[in-house]
Design a protein around this motif. Structure first.
Motif, short mmCIF file in Angstrom:
data_model
loop_
_atom_site.label_atom_id
_atom_site.label_comp_id
_atom_site.label_asym_id
_atom_site.label_seq_id
_atom_site.Cartn_x
_atom_site.Cartn_y
_atom_site.Cartn_z
N PHE A 80 38.36 22.42 46.38
CA PHE A 80 38.97 22.95 45.16
C PHE A 80 37.92 23.00 44.06
CE2 PHE A 80 39.81 18.37 45.35
CZ PHE A 80 39.20 17.94 44.19
N THR A 81 38.22 23.76 43.00
CA THR A 81 37.35 23.81 41.82
C THR A 81 38.21 23.66 40.57
OG1 THR A 81 37.48 26.21 41.51
CG2 THR A 81 35.77 25.38 43.01
N PHE A 82 37.62 23.10 39.52
CA PHE A 82 38.35 22.94 38.27
C PHE A 82 38.79 24.31 37.74
CE2 PHE A 82 38.31 23.13 33.63
CZ PHE A 82 39.31 22.21 33.34
N GLY A 83 37.89 25.30 37.78
CA GLY A 83 38.24 26.62 37.29
C GLY A 83 39.40 27.23 38.04
N GLY A 84 39.42 27.03 39.37
CA GLY A 84 40.51 27.56 40.17
C GLY A 84 41.84 26.91 39.84
N VAL A 85 41.81 25.60 39.63
CA VAL A 85 43.02 24.86 39.28
C VAL A 85 43.55 25.31 37.92
CG1 VAL A 85 43.84 22.58 38.57
CG2 VAL A 85 42.54 22.84 40.70
N ALA A 86 42.65 25.42 36.93
CA ALA A 86 43.05 25.83 35.59
C ALA A 86 43.62 27.24 35.59
CB ALA A 86 41.86 25.73 34.64
N GLU A 87 42.94 28.13 36.30
CA GLU A 87 43.39 29.52 36.37
C GLU A 87 44.77 29.62 37.01
OE1 GLU A 87 41.92 33.80 38.31
OE2 GLU A 87 40.74 31.98 38.62
N LYS A 88 44.98 28.87 38.07
CA LYS A 88 46.26 28.92 38.78
C LYS A 88 47.41 28.52 37.86
CE LYS A 88 46.40 27.16 42.90
NZ LYS A 88 46.39 26.16 44.01
N CYS A 89 47.28 27.39 37.18
CA CYS A 89 48.39 26.88 36.38
C CYS A 89 48.63 27.72 35.12
CB CYS A 89 48.15 25.43 36.01
SG CYS A 89 48.08 24.33 37.44
N ALA A 90 47.55 28.18 34.48
CA ALA A 90 47.71 29.03 33.30
C ALA A 90 48.33 30.37 33.68
CB ALA A 90 46.36 29.23 32.62
N ASN A 91 47.88 30.97 34.77
CA ASN A 91 48.42 32.26 35.19
C ASN A 91 49.90 32.15 35.55
OD1 ASN A 91 46.07 33.67 34.79
ND2 ASN A 91 45.45 33.71 36.94
N ARG A 92 50.29 31.05 36.17
CA ARG A 92 51.71 30.87 36.50
C ARG A 92 52.56 30.86 35.22
NH1 ARG A 92 52.73 26.60 41.43
NH2 ARG A 92 51.47 27.66 43.02
N PHE A 93 52.06 30.17 34.22
CA PHE A 93 52.81 30.11 32.96
C PHE A 93 52.92 31.48 32.31
CE2 PHE A 93 52.72 29.82 28.32
CZ PHE A 93 53.89 29.12 28.08
N ILE A 94 51.79 32.19 32.24
CA ILE A 94 51.79 33.52 31.61
C ILE A 94 52.70 34.47 32.36
CG2 ILE A 94 50.36 35.52 31.07
CD1 ILE A 94 49.92 33.20 29.17
N ALA A 95 52.63 34.45 33.70
CA ALA A 95 53.50 35.32 34.49
C ALA A 95 54.96 34.99 34.25
CB ALA A 95 53.15 35.17 35.98
N ASP A 96 55.28 33.70 34.18
CA ASP A 96 56.65 33.27 33.96
C ASP A 96 57.14 33.67 32.58
OD1 ASP A 96 59.05 32.04 34.58
OD2 ASP A 96 58.34 30.01 34.19
N ALA A 97 56.26 33.61 31.60
CA ALA A 97 56.65 33.91 30.22
C ALA A 97 56.94 35.39 30.00
CB ALA A 97 55.56 33.45 29.26
N TRP A 98 56.21 36.25 30.69
CA TRP A 98 56.31 37.68 30.39
C TRP A 98 57.09 38.51 31.40
CZ3 TRP A 98 52.86 35.21 27.36
CH2 TRP A 98 52.66 35.71 26.07
N THR A 99 57.41 37.94 32.55
CA THR A 99 58.10 38.74 33.56
C THR A 99 59.31 37.99 34.10
OG1 THR A 99 56.82 37.89 35.43
CG2 THR A 99 55.94 39.81 34.27
N GLY A 100 60.29 38.75 34.55
CA GLY A 100 61.45 38.15 35.21
C GLY A 100 61.13 37.87 36.67
N TRP A 101 61.90 36.99 37.28
CA TRP A 101 61.64 36.65 38.68
C TRP A 101 61.78 37.87 39.60
CZ3 TRP A 101 65.49 37.68 42.11
CH2 TRP A 101 66.79 37.82 41.60
N TRP A 102 62.53 38.87 39.16
CA TRP A 102 62.76 40.05 39.98
C TRP A 102 61.67 41.12 39.82
CZ3 TRP A 102 65.12 38.73 35.48
CH2 TRP A 102 64.97 39.60 34.43
N GLU A 103 60.78 40.90 38.85
CA GLU A 103 59.76 41.90 38.57
C GLU A 103 58.48 41.61 39.36
OE1 GLU A 103 59.92 43.32 34.17
OE2 GLU A 103 60.38 41.18 34.18
N PHE A 104 57.78 42.66 39.73
CA PHE A 104 56.52 42.51 40.48
C PHE A 104 55.38 42.28 39.51
CE2 PHE A 104 53.84 42.78 44.04
CZ PHE A 104 52.70 43.49 43.69
#
Length: 419
Positions: A155-179
């Motif tokens: 694992f890498t710190f950058g990969g971990v940070a990117e994963k968790c931040a991207n999940r939050f941003i995706a969750d904030a701006w899109t619905g679960w039904w959206e691609f």
């Protein structure tokens, strides 16, 4: 330790050595006393990522590389981000005349004995041991700061940070039904769990890998340090985020991060530097503690193998207490870490500081810029210049202590103690 016994006339000659070639200086006659040196080896938390004032870095061909532009390959040696503000250069180290920062952002155990460019996503720099040997030709190495463990084959710190931040941003701006299509495919929208960051098996493998690399460092020091007297400081990592966010960042428009779509809250947390689910924070801190265990275990194992070596474990996990991102209401002002910051495409050096009012297409484009040009976002969630000032105080304490394991803790009034 010879560095602490010598009396140096001055430290004004301290060299912020972001560049290094085999021709560091003309060889000193054998009869002359070599100038003393402190060196730094390892990854981004040591190189000074996030602290600015990045210096040219000599690549594996011997060419000093300055800033190559935002669209240059991320493998460029400059993006090692060796900072004049790195903790090595801010620490009080009596008796040390010159300082050499050999660390590289993204550095892995592999990069200690082999050229970083020999692995995927590595930078065009020589093996850190080769750079160490070059310094030893002209200097008496007395202090060695090592930071390894956050990046490895698992694992890498950058990969971990990117994963968790991207999940939050995706969750904030899109619905679960959206691609939600990033360049690497759809992004999960659930908070990060412990297993998402590093499994027990991965932490064990990382410990073995890190210990082997530091063993190579100690063997090399034994070969090249003429007087055999040097203190080696094993520094671990501090989390840029708090255990929980300040209540100011819990909800916005009466929406928390536990429901579907919360754009205003997403924009608020991004502006403050902490685009993260609250539920991801505890796993993140356990991950940081796991990194500490890697470093501590490596020190313990090698102390047994090198009984005469002066090895100190420096725990900095509480060094940013009270000044982490989103721990206070004015974040990122007054914090000791860099906020998550992205650029739009094409990258031009201007960071996006607000996502307010942007639709999901714009968010997707901005997020993908980080994927295509990692240098545009690699400073995110690292110690900033003020943070490295604190880490410099931590190093000062570790370099002068009689103990072999110390913790650096920041009090609520900003006082830093090492004990």
């Amino acid at each position: 330790m010879s560095a602490l016994r010598r009396t140096a006339a001055t430290m004004a000659l301290a060299i912020a050595t972001a560049t290094l070639s085999t021709a560091v200086a003309a060889p000193v006659p054998a009869s002359a006393a070599l100038p003393t040196a402190a060196i730094a080896l390892g990854d981004s938390f040591i190189s000074g990522e996030g602290a600015g004032a990045y210096q040219p870095v000599v690549d594996s061909t011997g060419v000093a590389r300055g800033f190559p532009g935002w669209t240059a390959p991320n493998s460029n040696a400059y993006f090692c981000h060796r900072s004049a503000n790195a903790s090595l250069h801010k620490a009080s180290l009596p008796g040390i005349q010159d300082r050499f920062n050999l660390a590289c952002s993204g550095g892995q155990p592999h990069d200690i004995a082999a050229a970083s460019s020999d692995r995927a996503s590595g930078r065009q720099v020589a093996a850190q041991l080769d750079q160490l040997r070059a310094v030893a030709q002209t200097h008496d190495i007395d202090v060695v700061l090592i930071g390894l463990g956050s990046n490895n084959s698992s694992f890498t710190f950058g990969g971990v940070a990117e994963k968790c931040a991207n999940r939050f941003i995706a969750d904030a701006w899109t619905g679960w039904w959206e691609f939600w299509a990033y360049l690497n495919g759809p992004v999960e929208q659930k908070p990060c769990t412990d297993a998402d960051l590093a499994t027990a098996a991965q932490l064990t493998a990382a410990t073995t890998e890190t210990t082997a690399a530091v063993r190579q460092i100690l063997n090399t020091l034994r070969e090249v340090d003429g007087d055999g007297q040097h203190r080696v400081v094993f520094q671990d990592y501090t989390n840029p985020l708090p255990i929980d966010l300040n209540p100011t960042y819990h909800t916005e428009d009466n929406r928390s991060d536990t429901r579907d779509k919360f754009r205003a809250l997403g924009a608020e947390r991004y502006a403050a530097g902490c685009p993260i689910h609250r539920a991801s924070l505890a796993p993140g801190h356990r991950f940081s503690q796991g990194l500490g265990s890697i470093v501590s275990s490596a020190r313990t194992t090698l102390a047994a193998e090198f009984p005469g070596a002066d090895l100190v474990y420096l725990n900095v996990q509480r060094a940013f207490d009270g000044a982490r991102l989103c721990e206070q209401t004015n974040s990122p002002t007054g914090t000791l870490a860099t906020p998550i910051r992205l650029m739009d495409n094409p990258p031009n050096g201007t960071f996006v500081t607000s996502l307010s009012g942007k639709d999901k297409i714009a968010i997707q484009r901005i997020a993908n810029t980080c994927v295509s040009y990692f240098q545009t976002c690699q400073e995110s969630w690292h110690p900033n210049a003020a943070g490295h000032q604190v880490l410099g105080q931590c190093l000062s304490g570790a370099a002068s202590t009689t103990a072999h394991s110390v913790a650096c803790v920041r009090a609520s009034n900003g006082t830093v103690t090492v004990s």
